[in-house]
Design an enzyme around this catalytic site. Sequence first.
Site, PDB file in Angstrom:
ATOM      1  CE1 TYR A  52      -5.018 -29.439  11.078  1.00  0.00           C
ATOM      2  CE2 TYR A  52      -3.475 -29.063   9.282  1.00  0.00           C
ATOM      3  CZ  TYR A  52      -4.399 -29.869   9.924  1.00  0.00           C
ATOM      4  OH  TYR A  52      -4.685 -31.102   9.399  1.00  0.00           O
ATOM      5  CG  HIS A  92     -10.198 -30.921   8.201  1.00  0.00           C
ATOM      6  ND1 HIS A  92      -9.484 -29.931   8.824  1.00  0.00           N
ATOM      7  CD2 HIS A  92      -9.517 -32.067   8.442  1.00  0.00           C
ATOM      8  CE1 HIS A  92      -8.420 -30.449   9.417  1.00  0.00           C
ATOM      9  NE2 HIS A  92      -8.424 -31.741   9.209  1.00  0.00           N
ATOM     10  CB  SER A 139      -1.108 -39.553  12.161  1.00  0.00           C
ATOM     11  OG  SER A 139      -1.477 -38.292  12.629  1.00  0.00           O
ATOM     12  N   PRO A 140       1.258 -40.968   9.600  1.00  0.00           N
ATOM     13  CG  PRO A 140       2.834 -40.605   7.915  1.00  0.00           C
ATOM     14  CD  PRO A 140       1.737 -39.917   8.676  1.00  0.00           C
ATOM     15  CG  LEU A 141       6.249 -41.307  11.183  1.00  0.00           C
ATOM     16  CD1 LEU A 141       7.191 -40.122  11.311  1.00  0.00           C
ATOM     17  CD2 LEU A 141       7.035 -42.598  11.083  1.00  0.00           C
ATOM     18  N   GLY A 142       2.088 -42.737  13.476  1.00  0.00           N
ATOM     19  CA  GLY A 142       1.328 -42.913  14.719  1.00  0.00           C
ATOM     20  C   GLY A 142       1.460 -41.729  15.642  1.00  0.00           C
ATOM     21  NE  ARG A 143      -3.422 -38.587  16.186  1.00  0.00           N
ATOM     22  CZ  ARG A 143      -3.874 -37.584  15.442  1.00  0.00           C
ATOM     23  NH1 ARG A 143      -3.163 -36.479  15.354  1.00  0.00           N
ATOM     24  NH2 ARG A 143      -5.019 -37.685  14.796  1.00  0.00           N
ATOM     25  CG  PHE A 162       3.564 -44.400  20.255  1.00  0.00           C
ATOM     26  CD1 PHE A 162       3.587 -43.909  21.555  1.00  0.00           C
ATOM     27  CD2 PHE A 162       3.675 -45.762  20.073  1.00  0.00           C
ATOM     28  CE1 PHE A 162       3.717 -44.766  22.632  1.00  0.00           C
ATOM     29  CE2 PHE A 162       3.798 -46.631  21.145  1.00  0.00           C
ATOM     30  CZ  PHE A 162       3.819 -46.130  22.433  1.00  0.00           C
TER      31      PHE A 162
END
Length: 326
Positions: free
Chosen positions: A55, A122, A201-205, A207
């Site tokens: 990152y 990873h 990404s539990p928020l769909g990145r 979206f």
Amino acid sequence: MATRKLGELTIGAQGLGCMGMSSAYGVRDNDAESIATIHRALDLGVTLLDTADIYGPETNERLVGRAIADRRDRVVLATKFGIVWGEKGAMGARGDAAYVKQSCDESLSRLGVDHIDLYYQHRVDPDVPVEETWGALSELVQAGKVRYLGISEASAATIRRAHAVHPVTALQSEWSLWTRDIEAEVLPTCRELGIGIVPFSPLGRGFLTGAITSTADLPVGDMRRRLPRFTDGNLDANLAIVEALRALADEKGVTPGQLALAWVQSRGDDVVPIPGTKRRAYLEQNVAATDITLTTDDLARIEAAAPSDAIAGARYPEELARAAGR
């Protein structure tokens, strides 16, 4: 905040993904706010902070290290090794024993700590047996440099092979209302072996928050511009799902993002999602989702609004997809 367990590791029920503070989602614009967000997370009961050597690259570990320098004892610190970039942005992986040990030492230095609480592979190197990688990781545990081990985006078969060398504490993979690939084989394998789940990404990145309605909403350089689900051909179909979730969220007096997070959290007491943000306001919204209780009827209506086969577009373009699910 309530706590949950990843294997033998007890942590807050929601973690914080730190990647976007330094890379992937546009310009790195405000380190001071990012550090303030980390501090606020700890005050709210978040204990798991997630970063990785790739990152930035490397800059995110340094940022997290600065943020926790005077409060290390309050943090369950997770970082990762193993992603390498090839030509034309292709994602590759490296897992030979020498690289594992070198990567760990370099991460410890950047983070400014004497041990890593949860160290993930990873991505799985297709050219190195996972037994070699995990043999080296086990030696890091024996040396006191690492407490627990995890693996990311791995297949059920690979997880079993790694676990046979040294216990896998956590699997980190994408899991949300629009990415449910792990449910068929990987999730049952983890539960059979007592491995916790850390959905990224539990928020769909982002979206599923409803904040993104066009690719024009994404900054120049944002990796999501490359992802098929955000392209014009798929965006409208996916927006219809978000609007259906918004209607359900409005009924409960929460945001679409909070509803999506509550759904992930409802998947089991062995699930600790790591939504990412670099802003305190969004962090507080995310943490508030840990207090949402979903009824059986709520869950059925959410599933009907966002059926897994209705999402338009693949998770990744081909150059990124090759390194996942090995």
